[in-house]
Design a protein around this motif. Structure first.
Motif: not given
Length: 140
Positions: A42-49
């Motif tokens: 899981y990747v929840g990095d806001p740069r991928f919003a």
């Protein structure tokens, strides 16, 4: 925005909707509950919003060969709002940009087979129903 690599024998699940942390927690819980083994990184990095498929394709094209991944799953707005938590599977290699939806209950089957290259992305995409959702193979 280089794409992260999934852990060994798992698939990358990239969060693109950041409107509801509780929904993200529910998506991860549903995916983890679908099988006894973890199939997701899981990747929840806001740069991928709100990142779109084309931006992901552009990133993969620009990456060195060793840094390329061949598919991933997006946890987008549709995923977060649907009780079946259908992730958007994205082909980044053979048919770049081809997609289908996979509900949480089917994610372990798809992820396991893709991660060990037992099946190709197209086999799952071809088995998707009219609205583009994979719900297993018709044994009939």
């Amino acid at each position: 925005m280089p794409l992260p690599h999934p852990d060994d024998l798992t698939s990358l699940v990239l969060r693109t909707d950041f409107g509801d942390d509780g929904a993200w927690d529910a998506v991860r819980a549903a995916l983890d509950a679908a099988d006894e083994f973890s199939h997701a990184t899981y990747v929840g990095d806001p740069r991928f919003a709100a990142v779109g498929v084309q931006a992901l394709l552009d990133e993969v094209t620009a990456a060195e060969d060793d840094d390329r991944i061949i598919y991933l799953f997006l946890a987008d707005t549709t995923t977060m709002e649907d009780p079946d938590y259908p992730l958007l599977a994205v082909d980044l290699s053979d048919e770049p940009g081809r997609t289908f939806r996979v509900p949480a209950q089917w994610f372990p089957d798809v992820s396991a087979n893709l991660s060990i290259a037992n099946m190709d992305f197209a086999e799952f995409a071809d088995a998707a129903d009219g609205p583009g959702g994979f719900r297993g193979f018709d044994e009939g």
